[in-house]
Enzyme design. Structure first.
Site, PDB file in Angstrom:
ATOM      1  N   GLY A  19       0.925  -1.199   0.050  1.00 34.19           N
ATOM      2  CA  GLY A  19      -0.056  -0.004  -0.012  1.00 34.19           C
ATOM      3  C   GLY A  19       0.863   1.315  -0.067  1.00 34.19           C
ATOM      4  N   ALA A  20       0.469   2.396  -1.105  1.00 30.13           N
ATOM      5  CA  ALA A  20       1.513   3.344  -1.204  1.00 30.13           C
ATOM      6  C   ALA A  20       2.136   4.077   0.161  1.00 30.13           C
ATOM      7  CB  ALA A  20       1.138   4.073  -2.417  1.00 30.13           C
ATOM      8  N   ASP A  49      -1.682   4.431  -6.373  1.00 33.11           N
ATOM      9  CA  ASP A  49      -0.190   4.541  -6.251  1.00 33.11           C
ATOM     10  C   ASP A  49       0.573   5.446  -6.921  1.00 33.11           C
ATOM     11  OD1 ASP A  49      -1.579   1.387  -6.006  1.00 33.11           O
ATOM     12  OD2 ASP A  49       0.369   1.549  -5.134  1.00 33.11           O
ATOM     13  N   ASN A  56      -3.468   2.824 -10.167  1.00 31.52           N
ATOM     14  CA  ASN A  56      -3.939   1.928  -8.779  1.00 31.52           C
ATOM     15  C   ASN A  56      -4.157   0.437  -9.037  1.00 31.52           C
ATOM     16  OD1 ASN A  56      -4.660   2.137  -6.075  1.00 31.52           O
ATOM     17  ND2 ASN A  56      -6.852   1.512  -6.745  1.00 31.52           N
ATOM     18  N   LYS A  57      -4.290  -0.404  -8.188  1.00 32.81           N
ATOM     19  CA  LYS A  57      -4.399  -1.763  -8.379  1.00 32.81           C
ATOM     20  C   LYS A  57      -5.103  -2.351  -9.588  1.00 32.81           C
ATOM     21  CE  LYS A  57      -2.682  -4.128  -6.335  1.00 32.81           C
ATOM     22  NZ  LYS A  57      -1.247  -4.606  -6.713  1.00 32.81           N
TER      23      LYS A  57
HETATM   24  O1  MRU Z   1       0.448  -4.140  -4.676  1.00 37.46           O
HETATM   25  P1  MRU Z   1      -0.244  -3.503  -3.465  1.00 37.46           P
HETATM   26  O2  MRU Z   1      -0.940  -4.228  -2.475  1.00 37.46           O
HETATM   27  O3  MRU Z   1       0.790  -2.360  -2.640  1.00 37.46           O
HETATM   28  O4  MRU Z   1      -1.257  -2.229  -4.047  1.00 37.46           O
HETATM   29  C1  MRU Z   1      -1.949  -1.328  -3.313  1.00 37.46           C
HETATM   30  C2  MRU Z   1      -2.950  -0.714  -3.977  1.00 37.46           C
HETATM   31  O5  MRU Z   1      -3.066  -0.775  -5.059  1.00 37.46           O
HETATM   32  C3  MRU Z   1      -3.636   0.633  -3.096  1.00 37.46           C
HETATM   33  O6  MRU Z   1      -5.006   0.721  -3.730  1.00 37.46           O
HETATM   34  C4  MRU Z   1      -2.901   1.792  -3.356  1.00 37.46           C
HETATM   35  O7  MRU Z   1      -1.566   1.846  -2.621  1.00 37.46           O
HETATM   36  C5  MRU Z   1      -3.627   2.853  -2.446  1.00 37.46           C
HETATM   37  S1  MRU Z   1      -3.326   2.514  -0.586  1.00 37.46           S
HETATM   38  C6  MRU Z   1      -3.888   3.828   0.327  1.00 37.46           C
END
Ligand code: MRU
Length: 338
Positions: A54-55, A232, A242-243
């Site tokens: 998570g970013a 992200d 984003n994801k």
């Molecule tokens: O691969 P990850 O689990 O680090 O991906 C996280 C995401 O895509 C979240 O939506 C993003 O980091 C926002 S966190 C507040």
């Protein structure tokens, strides 16, 4: 936020051991375990191996890890540790902002305590940003929108505390409202099913986990009032990485006239990146798609293959949503329409 009624952060400075403490997110929701270390390499591995993800949580982990690097191995700080942390994951820009901030701090030749304070200040400012953006988000959602769909985990585990997408939901609850959340399971790593649903249920918030493919159908049937996701990296033109799966959600939201917001602190913005096409997209291991983890009937954690042997996978971890598909981006400074 709370776990069994007690307050935790995803990552924090651990005063007793003068080191860093973090929740091993790979084990959730089956086991809640915190790890502690005062070696910077452990912090870098925590990011690479997705113990912390998570970013904003990635950025805070890098900040604490670099404080540990200053404490343990100052001579190698600029030539080894900064590149080591910058190389842990490519897409979340918070990581690079945190490294830049710790570099600026190190250039003043601070004491170890000052470096730790710098990292602590970074994490605290992320938490405060999340709290503030939740207030703005709750105002936007307070116009009849209550059935909120979210994707991945943009909750407190991803963002040190409060969460980005979830902060508005917690603000609504604190104001006596009863929001309901559709939680996309978020293949392949299932951050929605494993983490977001667990976080929300720990706070007593009504939610249901659904297959990612169900989202558009729920929109078509009028069961989704708003979508809120995290980010992200946000390019200068407002495109959002984003994801994986976020872009598809935005297409369905546009088709069905459903407002879709991105909630992200300023540390997720990248002014140096002109548009979404310039954002590096992490390609992850095929095994994340080909295998799954879970509890067996006896309560043991198992790692099982779900695809036929020899079949390869495709695993882009993020996608880019064009700004035009979004209703707005909410940061600690309020709403930006791009
Ligand atoms: O691969 P990850 O689990 O680090 O991906 C996280 C995401 O895509 C979240 O939506 C993003 O980091 C926002 S966190 C507040």
């Amino acid at each position: 936020m709370r776990v069994n009624g007690f307050h935790f952060r995803a990552v924090n400075w651990h005063v007793e051991s003068d080191g860093m403490q973090w929740i091993d997110q790979r084990l959730l929701p089956h086991r809640f375990e915190q790890l502690v270390s005062n070696h910077p390499e452990d912090a870098a591995v925590a990011i690479e191996s997705m113990q912390v993800r998570g970013a904003p949580s990635i950025g805070a982990t890098a900040a604490y890890g670099l404080a540990l690097a200053w404490k343990k191995d100052k001579e190698q700080f600029f030539d080894h540790w900064l590149p080591r942390f910058r190389g842990t994951r490519p897409t979340a820009v918070n990581l690079f902002h945190a490294c830049d901030m710790m570099k600026r701090c190190a250039e003043t030749y601070p004491t170890t305590s000052q470096m730790i304070e710098c990292a602590q200040g970074y994490a605290d400012s992320e938490v405060e940003a999340n709290r503030r953006m939740g207030g703005y988000m709750a105002e936007l959602l307070a116009v009849g929108e209550r059935r909120i769909l979210t994707h991945c985990n943009a909750g407190w585990l991803a963002a040190v505390d409060w969460g980005t997408a979830t902060s508005g939901i917690y603000h609504l609850v604190q104001a006596g409202e009863k929001p309901f959340v559709w939680v996309d399971e978020t293949r392949p790593r299932l951050q929605g099913a494993r983490l977001t649903a667990w976080e929300l249920s720990q706070e007593g918030i009504g939610c249901r986990i659904q297959a990612d493919g169900a989202a558009a159908w729920m929109m078509a049937n009028g069961k989704v009032d708003a979508i809120v996701v995290g980010a992200d990296r946000i390019a200068a033109n407002g495109d959002v990485a984003n994801k994986i799966g976020t872009y598809a959600l935005s297409l369905a939201a546009r088709e069905h006239g459903i407002p879709m917001y991105v909630a992200a602190p300023c540390s997720s913005f990248d002014k140096g990146c002109p548009s979404g096409g310039d954002i590096p997209i992490e390609q992850r291991d095929d095994d994340e798609v080909l295998y799954m983890d879970g509890l067996d009937g006896a309560g043991r954690l198992q790692h099982v293959r779900v695809a036929a042997p020899g079949v390869p996978a495709n695993n882009p971890a993020f996608d880019v949503t064009p700004n035009a598909n979004l209703s707005g981006i909410i940061s600690e400074h309020g709403l930006w329409r791009g």
